[in-house]
Design a protein around this motif. Structure first.
Motif, PDB file in Angstrom:
ATOM      1  N   ASN A 212       0.825  -1.209   0.000  1.00  0.00           N
ATOM      2  CA  ASN A 212       0.000   0.000   0.000  1.00  0.00           C
ATOM      3  C   ASN A 212       0.860   1.260   0.000  1.00  0.00           C
ATOM      4  OD1 ASN A 212      -2.376  -1.441   0.003  1.00  0.00           O
ATOM      5  ND2 ASN A 212      -2.579  -1.404   2.222  1.00  0.00           N
ATOM      6  N   GLN A 213       1.943   1.254   0.750  1.00  0.00           N
ATOM      7  CA  GLN A 213       2.829   2.403   0.776  1.00  0.00           C
ATOM      8  C   GLN A 213       3.530   2.592  -0.560  1.00  0.00           C
ATOM      9  OE1 GLN A 213       5.174   1.207   4.121  1.00  0.00           O
ATOM     10  NE2 GLN A 213       4.064   2.554   5.539  1.00  0.00           N
ATOM     11  N   ILE A 214       3.921   1.496  -1.180  1.00  0.00           N
ATOM     12  CA  ILE A 214       4.548   1.588  -2.493  1.00  0.00           C
ATOM     13  C   ILE A 214       3.552   2.105  -3.513  1.00  0.00           C
ATOM     14  CG2 ILE A 214       5.584   0.242  -4.369  1.00  0.00           C
ATOM     15  CD1 ILE A 214       6.758  -1.575  -2.175  1.00  0.00           C
ATOM     16  N   ALA A 215       2.326   1.625  -3.451  1.00  0.00           N
ATOM     17  CA  ALA A 215       1.293   2.073  -4.383  1.00  0.00           C
ATOM     18  C   ALA A 215       1.036   3.564  -4.222  1.00  0.00           C
ATOM     19  CB  ALA A 215       0.013   1.276  -4.169  1.00  0.00           C
ATOM     20  N   LEU A 216       0.949   4.054  -3.005  1.00  0.00           N
ATOM     21  CA  LEU A 216       0.742   5.480  -2.769  1.00  0.00           C
ATOM     22  C   LEU A 216       1.923   6.298  -3.265  1.00  0.00           C
ATOM     23  CD1 LEU A 216      -0.974   5.624   0.729  1.00  0.00           C
ATOM     24  CD2 LEU A 216      -1.976   6.125  -1.499  1.00  0.00           C
ATOM     25  N   PHE A 217       3.111   5.754  -3.107  1.00  0.00           N
ATOM     26  CA  PHE A 217       4.315   6.443  -3.568  1.00  0.00           C
ATOM     27  C   PHE A 217       4.336   6.573  -5.091  1.00  0.00           C
ATOM     28  CE2 PHE A 217       8.909   6.570  -4.558  1.00  0.00           C
ATOM     29  CZ  PHE A 217       9.236   7.710  -3.850  1.00  0.00           C
ATOM     30  N   ILE A 218       3.688   5.665  -5.773  1.00  0.00           N
ATOM     31  CA  ILE A 218       3.632   5.706  -7.235  1.00  0.00           C
ATOM     32  C   ILE A 218       2.382   6.418  -7.739  1.00  0.00           C
ATOM     33  CG2 ILE A 218       3.436   4.268  -9.308  1.00  0.00           C
ATOM     34  CD1 ILE A 218       5.197   2.209  -7.811  1.00  0.00           C
ATOM     35  N   ILE A 219       1.238   6.149  -7.136  1.00  0.00           N
ATOM     36  CA  ILE A 219      -0.040   6.654  -7.638  1.00  0.00           C
ATOM     37  C   ILE A 219      -0.190   8.159  -7.429  1.00  0.00           C
ATOM     38  CG2 ILE A 219      -2.534   6.568  -7.271  1.00  0.00           C
ATOM     39  CD1 ILE A 219      -2.204   3.554  -6.852  1.00  0.00           C
ATOM     40  N   ILE A 220       0.165   8.672  -6.279  1.00  0.00           N
ATOM     41  CA  ILE A 220      -0.012  10.105  -6.008  1.00  0.00           C
ATOM     42  C   ILE A 220       0.806  10.966  -6.967  1.00  0.00           C
ATOM     43  CG2 ILE A 220       0.382  11.936  -4.311  1.00  0.00           C
ATOM     44  CD1 ILE A 220      -0.628   9.949  -2.190  1.00  0.00           C
ATOM     45  N   PRO A 221       2.101  10.715  -7.168  1.00  0.00           N
ATOM     46  CA  PRO A 221       2.825  11.515  -8.167  1.00  0.00           C
ATOM     47  C   PRO A 221       2.277  11.345  -9.583  1.00  0.00           C
ATOM     48  CG  PRO A 221       4.375  10.409  -6.738  1.00  0.00           C
ATOM     49  CD  PRO A 221       3.026   9.863  -6.427  1.00  0.00           C
ATOM     50  N   ALA A 222       1.812  10.151  -9.930  1.00  0.00           N
ATOM     51  CA  ALA A 222       1.252   9.924 -11.264  1.00  0.00           C
ATOM     52  C   ALA A 222      -0.019  10.743 -11.461  1.00  0.00           C
ATOM     53  CB  ALA A 222       0.964   8.440 -11.470  1.00  0.00           C
ATOM     54  N   ILE A 223      -0.851  10.826 -10.456  1.00  0.00           N
ATOM     55  CA  ILE A 223      -2.075  11.629 -10.544  1.00  0.00           C
ATOM     56  C   ILE A 223      -1.734  13.112 -10.647  1.00  0.00           C
ATOM     57  CG2 ILE A 223      -4.116  12.372  -9.248  1.00  0.00           C
ATOM     58  CD1 ILE A 223      -4.328   9.477  -8.236  1.00  0.00           C
TER      59      ILE A 223
END
Length: 72
Positions: free
Chosen positions: A10-21
């Motif tokens: 979940n932390q890795i996903a947030l680290f990738i998804i937030i900058p992508a958005i």
């Protein structure tokens, strides 16, 4: 001694998804502003669209900082 940290998916996903958005929002804001800018002729709009499509991050930042308020 190596430090170990527990990082879950979940932390890795947030680290990738937030900058992508945020990156997508930056690009969309630049493209929206280009399409609504009545001070630009069609050729200049097409050139800015091509620049942003070819180099999305750099192109959108350059447009929003430099090209947004210029008369072409």
């Amino acid at each position: 001694m190596l430090l170990q940290t527990n990082v879950n998916s979940n932390q890795i996903a947030l680290f990738i998804i937030i900058p992508a958005i945020l990156w997508l929002i930056l690009i969309l804001v630049a493209l929206y502003h280009i399409s609504r800018n009545s001070g630009m002729n069609f050729t200049v709009k097409v050139l800015w669209f091509i620049i942003i499509i070819m180099a999305p991050f750099l192109g959108s930042i350059v447009y929003l900082i430099w090209g947004k308020n210029r008369k072409f």
